[in-house]
Design a protein around this motif. Structure first.
Motif, PDB file in Angstrom:
ATOM      1  N   PRO A   1       0.978  -1.165   0.062  1.00  0.00           N
ATOM      2  CA  PRO A   1       0.165  -0.020  -0.006  1.00  0.00           C
ATOM      3  C   PRO A   1       0.852   1.305   0.023  1.00  0.00           C
ATOM      4  CG  PRO A   1      -0.237  -1.188   2.091  1.00  0.00           C
ATOM      5  CD  PRO A   1       0.890  -1.918   1.178  1.00  0.00           C
ATOM      6  N   ILE A   2       0.098   2.262  -0.206  1.00  0.00           N
ATOM      7  CA  ILE A   2       0.966   3.626  -0.378  1.00  0.00           C
ATOM      8  C   ILE A   2       0.262   4.646   0.639  1.00  0.00           C
ATOM      9  CG2 ILE A   2      -0.296   4.529  -2.402  1.00  0.00           C
ATOM     10  CD1 ILE A   2       2.179   6.084  -3.106  1.00  0.00           C
ATOM     11  N   GLU A   3       1.024   5.372   1.220  1.00  0.00           N
ATOM     12  CA  GLU A   3       0.527   6.392   2.277  1.00  0.00           C
ATOM     13  C   GLU A   3      -0.130   7.355   1.374  1.00  0.00           C
ATOM     14  OE1 GLU A   3       2.979   7.786   5.372  1.00  0.00           O
ATOM     15  OE2 GLU A   3       3.550   5.865   6.039  1.00  0.00           O
ATOM     16  N   THR A   4      -1.333   7.898   1.808  1.00  0.00           N
ATOM     17  CA  THR A   4      -1.976   8.966   1.072  1.00  0.00           C
ATOM     18  C   THR A   4      -1.219  10.478   1.385  1.00  0.00           C
ATOM     19  OG1 THR A   4      -4.158   8.298   1.523  1.00  0.00           O
ATOM     20  CG2 THR A   4      -3.969  10.437   1.133  1.00  0.00           C
ATOM     21  N   GLY A   5      -1.153  11.085   0.384  1.00  0.00           N
ATOM     22  CA  GLY A   5      -0.368  12.343   0.545  1.00  0.00           C
ATOM     23  C   GLY A   5       0.132  13.014  -0.740  1.00  0.00           C
ATOM     24  N   ARG A   6       0.981  14.239  -0.782  1.00  0.00           N
ATOM     25  CA  ARG A   6       1.211  14.615  -2.134  1.00  0.00           C
ATOM     26  C   ARG A   6       2.599  14.329  -2.647  1.00  0.00           C
ATOM     27  NH1 ARG A   6      -1.940  18.524  -4.039  1.00  0.00           N
ATOM     28  NH2 ARG A   6      -3.563  19.137  -3.162  1.00  0.00           N
ATOM     29  N   TYR A   7       2.806  13.834  -4.017  1.00  0.00           N
ATOM     30  CA  TYR A   7       3.854  13.230  -4.264  1.00  0.00           C
ATOM     31  C   TYR A   7       4.339  14.109  -5.577  1.00  0.00           C
ATOM     32  CZ  TYR A   7       3.185   9.389  -1.120  1.00  0.00           C
ATOM     33  OH  TYR A   7       2.981   8.374   0.006  1.00  0.00           O
ATOM     34  N   THR A   8       5.423  13.848  -6.000  1.00  0.00           N
ATOM     35  CA  THR A   8       6.086  14.301  -7.314  1.00  0.00           C
ATOM     36  C   THR A   8       5.901  12.988  -8.033  1.00  0.00           C
ATOM     37  OG1 THR A   8       7.637  15.752  -6.740  1.00  0.00           O
ATOM     38  CG2 THR A   8       8.051  14.692  -8.897  1.00  0.00           C
ATOM     39  N   CYS A   9       5.170  13.217  -9.200  1.00  0.00           N
ATOM     40  CA  CYS A   9       4.573  11.999  -9.972  1.00  0.00           C
ATOM     41  C   CYS A   9       5.504  12.232 -11.543  1.00  0.00           C
ATOM     42  CB  CYS A   9       3.145  11.753 -10.265  1.00  0.00           C
ATOM     43  SG  CYS A   9       2.284  11.670  -8.724  1.00  0.00           S
ATOM     44  N   VAL A  10       5.734  10.851 -11.876  1.00  0.00           N
ATOM     45  CA  VAL A  10       6.262  10.745 -13.309  1.00  0.00           C
ATOM     46  C   VAL A  10       5.433   9.972 -13.837  1.00  0.00           C
ATOM     47  CG1 VAL A  10       8.156   9.786 -14.466  1.00  0.00           C
ATOM     48  CG2 VAL A  10       8.636  10.775 -12.051  1.00  0.00           C
ATOM     49  N   PHE A  11       4.759  10.496 -14.954  1.00  0.00           N
ATOM     50  CA  PHE A  11       3.928   9.938 -15.894  1.00  0.00           C
ATOM     51  C   PHE A  11       4.573   8.956 -17.008  1.00  0.00           C
ATOM     52  CE2 PHE A  11       1.177  12.879 -13.932  1.00  0.00           C
ATOM     53  CZ  PHE A  11      -0.007  12.380 -13.730  1.00  0.00           C
ATOM     54  N   SER A  12       4.057   7.774 -17.227  1.00  0.00           N
ATOM     55  CA  SER A  12       4.693   7.203 -18.468  1.00  0.00           C
ATOM     56  C   SER A  12       3.890   8.015 -19.797  1.00  0.00           C
ATOM     57  CB  SER A  12       4.123   5.873 -18.700  1.00  0.00           C
ATOM     58  OG  SER A  12       2.852   5.908 -18.728  1.00  0.00           O
ATOM     59  N   PRO A  13       4.765   7.674 -21.045  1.00  0.00           N
ATOM     60  CA  PRO A  13       4.318   8.575 -22.145  1.00  0.00           C
ATOM     61  C   PRO A  13       2.768   8.269 -22.388  1.00  0.00           C
ATOM     62  CG  PRO A  13       6.311   7.548 -22.480  1.00  0.00           C
ATOM     63  CD  PRO A  13       6.007   7.038 -21.264  1.00  0.00           C
ATOM     64  N   GLU A  14       2.459   7.062 -22.314  1.00  0.00           N
ATOM     65  CA  GLU A  14       0.893   6.463 -22.511  1.00  0.00           C
ATOM     66  C   GLU A  14       0.168   7.157 -21.494  1.00  0.00           C
ATOM     67  OE1 GLU A  14       3.602   3.141 -23.669  1.00  0.00           O
ATOM     68  OE2 GLU A  14       3.611   4.605 -22.135  1.00  0.00           O
ATOM     69  N   ALA A  15       0.447   7.334 -20.150  1.00  0.00           N
ATOM     70  CA  ALA A  15      -0.374   7.849 -19.069  1.00  0.00           C
ATOM     71  C   ALA A  15      -0.475   9.266 -19.432  1.00  0.00           C
ATOM     72  CB  ALA A  15       0.138   7.526 -17.662  1.00  0.00           C
ATOM     73  N   PHE A  16       0.355   9.859 -19.546  1.00  0.00           N
ATOM     74  CA  PHE A  16       0.321  11.369 -19.810  1.00  0.00           C
ATOM     75  C   PHE A  16      -0.406  11.701 -20.973  1.00  0.00           C
ATOM     76  CE2 PHE A  16       1.517  16.179 -20.606  1.00  0.00           C
ATOM     77  CZ  PHE A  16       1.373  16.283 -19.393  1.00  0.00           C
ATOM     78  N   LEU A  17      -0.471  10.777 -22.193  1.00  0.00           N
ATOM     79  CA  LEU A  17      -1.191  11.253 -23.500  1.00  0.00           C
ATOM     80  C   LEU A  17      -2.586  10.865 -23.002  1.00  0.00           C
ATOM     81  CD1 LEU A  17       1.196   9.652 -25.788  1.00  0.00           C
ATOM     82  CD2 LEU A  17       0.397  11.852 -26.183  1.00  0.00           C
ATOM     83  N   ASP A  18      -3.018  10.141 -22.342  1.00  0.00           N
ATOM     84  CA  ASP A  18      -4.236   9.703 -21.908  1.00  0.00           C
ATOM     85  C   ASP A  18      -5.130  10.856 -21.126  1.00  0.00           C
ATOM     86  OD1 ASP A  18      -4.622   6.934 -23.090  1.00  0.00           O
ATOM     87  OD2 ASP A  18      -4.342   6.034 -21.244  1.00  0.00           O
ATOM     88  N   LEU A  19      -4.172  11.537 -20.237  1.00  0.00           N
ATOM     89  CA  LEU A  19      -4.569  12.532 -19.572  1.00  0.00           C
ATOM     90  C   LEU A  19      -4.882  13.982 -20.329  1.00  0.00           C
ATOM     91  CD1 LEU A  19      -5.190  13.289 -16.705  1.00  0.00           C
ATOM     92  CD2 LEU A  19      -2.899  14.219 -16.348  1.00  0.00           C
ATOM     93  N   ILE A  20      -4.023  14.074 -21.329  1.00  0.00           N
ATOM     94  CA  ILE A  20      -4.207  15.476 -22.300  1.00  0.00           C
ATOM     95  C   ILE A  20      -5.218  14.813 -23.053  1.00  0.00           C
ATOM     96  CG2 ILE A  20      -2.984  16.706 -24.112  1.00  0.00           C
ATOM     97  CD1 ILE A  20      -1.976  17.330 -21.395  1.00  0.00           C
ATOM     98  N   GLY A  21      -5.443  13.816 -23.765  1.00  0.00           N
ATOM     99  CA  GLY A  21      -6.662  13.325 -24.509  1.00  0.00           C
ATOM    100  C   GLY A  21      -7.996  13.520 -23.741  1.00  0.00           C
ATOM    101  N   ALA A  22      -7.999  13.156 -22.440  1.00  0.00           N
ATOM    102  CA  ALA A  22      -9.325  13.186 -21.601  1.00  0.00           C
ATOM    103  C   ALA A  22      -9.458  14.796 -21.529  1.00  0.00           C
ATOM    104  CB  ALA A  22      -8.933  12.726 -20.224  1.00  0.00           C
ATOM    105  N   PHE A  23      -8.551  15.660 -21.829  1.00  0.00           N
ATOM    106  CA  PHE A  23      -9.077  16.946 -21.535  1.00  0.00           C
ATOM    107  C   PHE A  23      -8.571  17.814 -22.772  1.00  0.00           C
ATOM    108  CE2 PHE A  23      -8.333  15.935 -17.054  1.00  0.00           C
ATOM    109  CZ  PHE A  23      -9.217  16.452 -16.381  1.00  0.00           C
ATOM    110  N   SER A  24      -8.988  17.044 -23.884  1.00  0.00           N
ATOM    111  CA  SER A  24      -8.454  17.672 -25.280  1.00  0.00           C
ATOM    112  C   SER A  24      -9.543  18.636 -25.649  1.00  0.00           C
ATOM    113  CB  SER A  24      -8.410  16.652 -26.297  1.00  0.00           C
ATOM    114  OG  SER A  24      -9.583  16.198 -26.593  1.00  0.00           O
ATOM    115  N   GLY A  25     -10.662  18.870 -24.772  1.00  0.00           N
ATOM    116  CA  GLY A  25     -11.484  20.070 -25.160  1.00  0.00           C
ATOM    117  C   GLY A  25     -11.057  21.478 -24.844  1.00  0.00           C
ATOM    118  N   LEU A  26      -9.759  21.558 -24.043  1.00  0.00           N
ATOM    119  CA  LEU A  26      -9.134  22.734 -23.785  1.00  0.00           C
ATOM    120  C   LEU A  26      -8.761  23.262 -25.356  1.00  0.00           C
ATOM    121  CD1 LEU A  26      -6.328  21.815 -21.328  1.00  0.00           C
ATOM    122  CD2 LEU A  26      -7.669  23.807 -21.348  1.00  0.00           C
ATOM    123  N   PHE A  27      -8.568  22.409 -26.362  1.00  0.00           N
ATOM    124  CA  PHE A  27      -8.066  22.934 -27.632  1.00  0.00           C
ATOM    125  C   PHE A  27      -9.206  22.603 -28.692  1.00  0.00           C
ATOM    126  CE2 PHE A  27      -4.692  20.196 -25.527  1.00  0.00           C
ATOM    127  CZ  PHE A  27      -4.031  21.317 -24.932  1.00  0.00           C
TER     128      PHE A  27
END
Length: 461
Positions: A234-260
């Motif tokens: 398990p991981i403790e709840t908190g704030r972390y520096t995150c490293v997104f894989s290319p696939e994960a970051f592209l998914d995130l941008i795609g989910a918010f592509s309404g911005l563009f």
């Protein structure tokens, strides 16, 4: 002309189809029309522990016909029948429907529907056939199962070939046609150890033909990722520096592509508004382009649903919003040119093609020399996001998404049992620390590892 002439031996004949439509339209008093067609032949196989689970062959065709009446209103019909009578029925049906067209939202022809197209290097492969596919997939499954004692099944897998064709024609002389062959392989393994929760991970590969698929690489990636999740905590709840894989970051941008997305802006469901061009949305070293023509985009389209050529379009440059994605109608509303991102229909949709994400040329690129295994703090490495349809509030900017990944402490990664990452896309874009490694080509775009600081991680016991 008989119904067989519009389709040649290897598919549709755009010129003949256009001539046929022109004469049917003329005899029915229709002066202004267009047609978009997509036809495909698909073969796919799935296996389950060495036995065929599903073997499918399908031929699909979807054809949309639009007719403008003398009052300028548009009617739309859909059909799958390209025979002479089928086309006549579609045209006259669209003409009748035009009486009920929406006077507030009238699409027009794209001014770029006859502009020159980029030449794409897309070799056409002959299909290998269902039995060859089955043998290849059986072998891949067997090899993946043999990689680790804990890998008991490969519950989701698939190998598919597709031959497809797209056409756009209009009464002003547009005549677009593109043929394409593609193949895809998907392997998703499940591993179980006594007294532990099952862990899963997968990999996907695309190519122009099944013989070009990187089967070995797909097996290796699915195995490595699955095995790496066996030793979880398990991981403790908190704030972390995150490293997104290319696939994960592209998914995130795609989910918010309404911005563009200009359609989303006009419909009031975007985080951007009509005056957002020129605003700073992200850190000053982030570039995002939409580039459907990138050679890494297997299955690229040379033109969109309105016949507008596909091109590379700057969305963010140096963190500043430069352009929206447009159809003909949204471009007209904004006083710009269409960008080649339209669908085809009564209300034309707008959507992204393929993202290129990376460093702004000439910028410092954020923190240099980032290495998640050499960080002085605990790092969360986010490999893949799930529940994107449910956990994203696109018009508000917020997300809360379960993910698979690892907690890296003192250079040692340990799989996270279950956790959710939450945030706001506007904060994420401004909290990017930098990029790690070379940009990687994925099915959705080109992107390196992306470091983002201060994201909220909730561990779930």
């Amino acid at each position: 002309m008989s119904s067989h002439q519009a389709t040649s031996g290897n598919g549709l004949n755009a010129e003949q189809l256009r001539n046929s439509l022109a004469s049917i339209a003329a005899s029915n008093g229709i002066r202004r029309w267009d047609l978009g067609a997509a036809c495909s032949t698909d073969i796919s196989v799935q296996v389950d522990r060495g036995e065929p689970k599903q073997m499918k062959g399908a031929q699909r065709s979807s054809i949309t016909v639009r007719v403008w009446n003398d009052a300028g209103l548009v009617g739309v019909t859909s059909t799958s029948d390209l025979s002479e009578t089928g086309l006549e029925r579609a045209l006259t049906g669209a003409k009748e429907a035009s009486a009920f067209g929406n006077p507030d939202d009238i699409p027009a022809f794209s001014p770029l529907a006859t502009a020159p197209l980029a030449t794409l290097d897309q070799p056409i492969h002959q299909p290998q056939g269902i039995l060859r596919l089955l043998d290849t997939l059986k072998g891949a499954e067997q090899e993946l199962l043999a990689r680790h004692d804990a890998i008991a099944t490969v519950p989701y897998n698939g190998l598919a070939e597709r031959s497809s064709e797209r056409i756009y024609l209009n009464s002003d002389g547009a005549c677009r046609q593109q043929q394409l062959s593609t193949a895809s392989l998907y392997l998703y393994a499940r591993a179980e150890e006594a007294g532990r929760k099952p862990r899963s991970a997968g990999a996907v590969r695309l190519a122009y033909g099944a013989s070009d698929l990187d089967v070995a690489g797909c097996i290796h990636e699915a195995a490595e990722r699955t095995i790496s999740h066996l030793n979880y905590a398990p991981i403790e709840t908190g704030r972390y520096t995150c490293v997104f894989s290319p696939e994960a970051f592209l998914d995130l941008i795609g989910a918010f592509s309404g911005l563009f997305n200009a359609r989303a802006v006009l419909d009031g469901v975007s985080l951007s508004n009509r005056d957002s061009i020129g605003e700073t949305l992200a850190v000053p070293f982030l570039d995002i382009h939409d580039n459907g023509l990138h050679p890494g985009n297997i299955g690229a389209s040379a033109f969109d649903g309105e016949g507008t050529p596909t091109k590379r379009l700057a969305l963010l440059e140096g963190g500043v919003l430069r352009n929206f994605l447009h159809s003909e109608a949204t471009a007209r509303a904004f006083g710009v040119s269409p960008t080649g991102h339209a669908g085809m229909g009564a209300k034309v949709s707008v959507g992204p093609d393929w993202f290129e994400i990376g460093t702004t040329p000439g910028s410092d690129g954020g923190q240099a020399g980032l290495d998640r295994f050499k960080a002085g703090e605990a790092i969360v490495w986010i490999d893949s996001l799930s529940a994107l349809h449910a956990g994203v509030k696109a018009s508000q900017g917020s997300f809360s998404l379960p993910f698979d990944g690892w907690l890296i402490q003192n250079g040692e990664p340990r799989s996270i049992e279950a956790a959710t990452v939450a945030g706001d896309i506007r904060q994420v874009l401004k909290a990017i620390v930098g990029f790690e490694g070379e940009a990687k080509i994925t099915p959705d775009g080109l992107c390196p590892m992306v470091w983002v600081e201060g994201l909220s991680i909730t561990g779930e016991a």
